[in-house]
Design a protein around this motif. Structure first.
Motif, PDB file in Angstrom:
ATOM      1  N   ASP A  61       0.832  -1.199   0.000  1.00 48.97           N
ATOM      2  CA  ASP A  61       0.000   0.000   0.000  1.00 48.97           C
ATOM      3  C   ASP A  61       0.872   1.256   0.000  1.00 48.97           C
ATOM      4  O   ASP A  61       0.598   2.220  -0.721  1.00 48.97           O
ATOM      5  CB  ASP A  61      -0.910  -0.021   1.228  1.00 48.97           C
ATOM      6  N   ARG A  62       1.934   1.234   0.780  1.00 49.45           N
ATOM      7  CA  ARG A  62       2.837   2.394   0.860  1.00 49.45           C
ATOM      8  C   ARG A  62       3.504   2.675  -0.478  1.00 49.45           C
ATOM      9  O   ARG A  62       3.756   3.841  -0.832  1.00 49.45           O
ATOM     10  CB  ARG A  62       3.896   2.134   1.942  1.00 49.45           C
ATOM     11  N   HIS A  63       3.797   1.633  -1.248  1.00 55.33           N
ATOM     12  CA  HIS A  63       4.499   1.802  -2.525  1.00 55.33           C
ATOM     13  C   HIS A  63       3.545   1.825  -3.724  1.00 55.33           C
ATOM     14  O   HIS A  63       4.013   1.852  -4.870  1.00 55.33           O
ATOM     15  CB  HIS A  63       5.522   0.684  -2.703  1.00 55.33           C
ATOM     16  N   GLY A  64       2.244   1.811  -3.489  1.00 53.72           N
ATOM     17  CA  GLY A  64       1.280   1.868  -4.588  1.00 53.72           C
ATOM     18  C   GLY A  64       1.250   0.610  -5.437  1.00 53.72           C
ATOM     19  O   GLY A  64       1.001   0.684  -6.648  1.00 53.72           O
ATOM     20  N   ILE A  65       1.483  -0.543  -4.817  1.00 50.32           N
ATOM     21  CA  ILE A  65       1.500  -1.826  -5.533  1.00 50.32           C
ATOM     22  C   ILE A  65       0.172  -2.541  -5.348  1.00 50.32           C
ATOM     23  O   ILE A  65      -0.310  -2.698  -4.222  1.00 50.32           O
ATOM     24  CB  ILE A  65       2.663  -2.701  -5.024  1.00 50.32           C
ATOM     25  N   ILE A  66      -0.420  -2.977  -6.439  1.00 52.25           N
ATOM     26  CA  ILE A  66      -1.648  -3.769  -6.399  1.00 52.25           C
ATOM     27  C   ILE A  66      -1.282  -5.221  -6.122  1.00 52.25           C
ATOM     28  O   ILE A  66      -0.394  -5.775  -6.776  1.00 52.25           O
ATOM     29  CB  ILE A  66      -2.416  -3.658  -7.734  1.00 52.25           C
ATOM     30  N   VAL A  67      -1.955  -5.836  -5.158  1.00 56.49           N
ATOM     31  CA  VAL A  67      -1.731  -7.240  -4.841  1.00 56.49           C
ATOM     32  C   VAL A  67      -2.878  -8.061  -5.419  1.00 56.49           C
ATOM     33  O   VAL A  67      -4.026  -7.923  -5.004  1.00 56.49           O
ATOM     34  CB  VAL A  67      -1.628  -7.473  -3.326  1.00 56.49           C
ATOM     35  N   ARG A  88      -7.337  -1.734   0.446  1.00 54.03           N
ATOM     36  CA  ARG A  88      -7.085  -0.700  -0.567  1.00 54.03           C
ATOM     37  C   ARG A  88      -6.337  -1.228  -1.776  1.00 54.03           C
ATOM     38  O   ARG A  88      -6.533  -0.753  -2.896  1.00 54.03           O
ATOM     39  CB  ARG A  88      -6.288   0.460   0.055  1.00 54.03           C
ATOM     40  N   CYS A  89      -5.434  -2.209  -1.559  1.00 56.64           N
ATOM     41  CA  CYS A  89      -4.532  -2.583  -2.655  1.00 56.64           C
ATOM     42  C   CYS A  89      -4.843  -3.949  -3.258  1.00 56.64           C
ATOM     43  O   CYS A  89      -4.126  -4.390  -4.161  1.00 56.64           O
ATOM     44  CB  CYS A  89      -3.075  -2.539  -2.189  1.00 56.64           C
ATOM     45  N   ALA A  90      -5.903  -4.631  -2.819  1.00 55.06           N
ATOM     46  CA  ALA A  90      -6.097  -6.034  -3.183  1.00 55.06           C
ATOM     47  C   ALA A  90      -7.163  -6.267  -4.245  1.00 55.06           C
ATOM     48  O   ALA A  90      -8.220  -5.636  -4.248  1.00 55.06           O
ATOM     49  CB  ALA A  90      -6.447  -6.841  -1.943  1.00 55.06           C
TER      50      ALA A  90
END
Length: 395
Positions: free
Chosen positions: A196-202, A230-232
């Motif tokens: 989330d901190r690095h803007g990476i989608i998981v 948020r990122c998943a």
């Protein structure tokens, strides 16, 4: 009670596991213990639901209605304790296709995708064939006192060091294939914070999540924190659990409205977000109280198969150790004590023992010295296979 000891002939049914042996192994005289479907009868309550639909003489365009996603929503909450509104769920025509769709929806040429080898090989293949760069963050092996593999852990410090401005996505395998690890909540929370901190989608492949063993509880990645939600993008399906892989019935769950809007629009614009008739009927039939009972009995039998393989190898072929999975019917075999090259190891299993298992090196260099065994079959077939392996090794 269901009969999981029943031997069901599958040759000639156009199934990959039995009828594609020549193509994949160069011979047909093998016991198939490879492709990740089970040799158990698909439960009657699912087959009956499909037959009832076939009683109607018209197979036109289906209308699934709102209840389809409500059924999935209730099942996910009951099984995993994760409340997911129906509006956050969409059909996808297969999980491998799903993460390919996600890459093409969110990434640009030259972007990087993190995977964690040894891992399900389509993660690498789909990513590379789609024109993106694979970054390997290897799982860290944990060995027992005898030096055999016991489990895997994530190396999250190394993962964060590998991230740069072009790293845009990670494909997570939870539960892990081939290692059978159900990752703990604290690991998933830390992973979510980093991504989330690095803007990476998981993109989280959770297809084996309904098949946990021994009191272990699966924790959906997106459920562990607000950062994870948020990122998943989460993919699940009834296909492994109920042995309906040929009826493509996968679905995506996306809780972040911004991600959901873009991804669901992508799926809709390509008309890939609507389940065919039999996918919807099979899912409705599976996600019922009867489905829960069948699942419990199937998992008990599969756990018995894991116990059998582990005990048999320790007693009769101690150079090979079964890595006991926390989930799924796939068992990772640590064969390093045999002292064979990977080529010789595959030759032992395939050409000498006449067994079709997955070559561990397919899952990455980290899989050298290992083979993947599918124990989703009648126990007598496992016994015959292990006896053939021991005879081949000792001759």
């Amino acid at each position: 009670m269901y009969d999981f000891d029943e031997i069901i002939p599958r040759h000639g049914t156009r199934c990959v596991k039995y009828d594609a042996l020549q193509e994949h192994f160069g011979r047909t005289d093998l016991r198939p213990l490879w492709v990740a479907d089970m040799d158990f009868r698909t439960p009657d309550f699912i087959l009956d639901a499909l037959r009832r639909r076939l009683d109607h003489p018209v197979l036109g365009y289906p209308f699934v209605g709102d209840d389809y996603f409500e059924i999935i929503s209730r099942w996910v909450e009951e099984l995993h304790g994760w409340k997911v509104p129906a509006k956050d769920i969409r059909y996808v025509p297969g999980i491998v296709k799903g993460f390919g769709f996600a890459e093409r929806c969110f990434l640009q040429p030259g972007d990087k995708v993190i995977i964690q080898k040894p891992v399900y090989h389509p993660f690498r293949i789909v990513t590379q064939e789609s024109g993106f760069e694979v970054v390997n963050n290897p799982l860290r092996p944990v060995y027992d006192a005898e030096g055999f593999l016991q489990t895997y852990e994530m190396d999250l410090d190394a993962l964060e060091r590998q991230i740069d401005g072009r790293t845009r996505m990670m494909i997570l395998c939870n539960p892990h294939n081939p290692g059978g690890v159900v990752f703990p909540a604290e690991t998933l929370r830390r992973l979510a914070d980093i991504c989330d901190r690095h803007g990476i989608i998981v993109v989280s492949d959770e297809i084996h999540c309904e098949m946990v063993h021994g009191g272990v509880r699966h924790i959906p990645f997106a459920s562990v924190s607000e950062a994870a939600a948020r990122c998943a993008i989460t993919f699940m399906a009834p296909s492994k659990t109920f042995n309906i892989a040929g009826v493509v019935s996968s679905y995506a769950i996306v809780r972040n409205p911004a991600l959901a809007e873009k991804f669901f629009k992508y799926l809709g614009s390509n008309e890939t977000d609507y389940p065919p008739i039999f996918s919807a009927e099979a899912t409705r039939a599976a996600y019922t109280p009867e489905g829960k009972r069948w699942r419990a009995e199937m998992l008990s039998y599969v756990q018995g198969n894991v116990d059998f393989v582990d005990g048999w190898l320790r007693a009769n072929l101690p150079q090979i150790r079964a890595v006991r999975p926390q989930a799924s019917f796939l068992v990772w075999l640590d064969c390093r004590r045999l002292g064979l090259s990977q080529e010789a190891l595959v030759d032992l299993f395939v050409n000498r023992a006449r067994l079709a298992l997955n070559d561990g090196s397919v899952f990455g260099q980290e899989g050298v010295g290992y083979m993947r065994l599918n124990v989703g079959c009648p126990r007598v077939l496992l016994k015959e296979a292990l006896e053939a392996l021991a005879a081949a090794f000792n001759c």
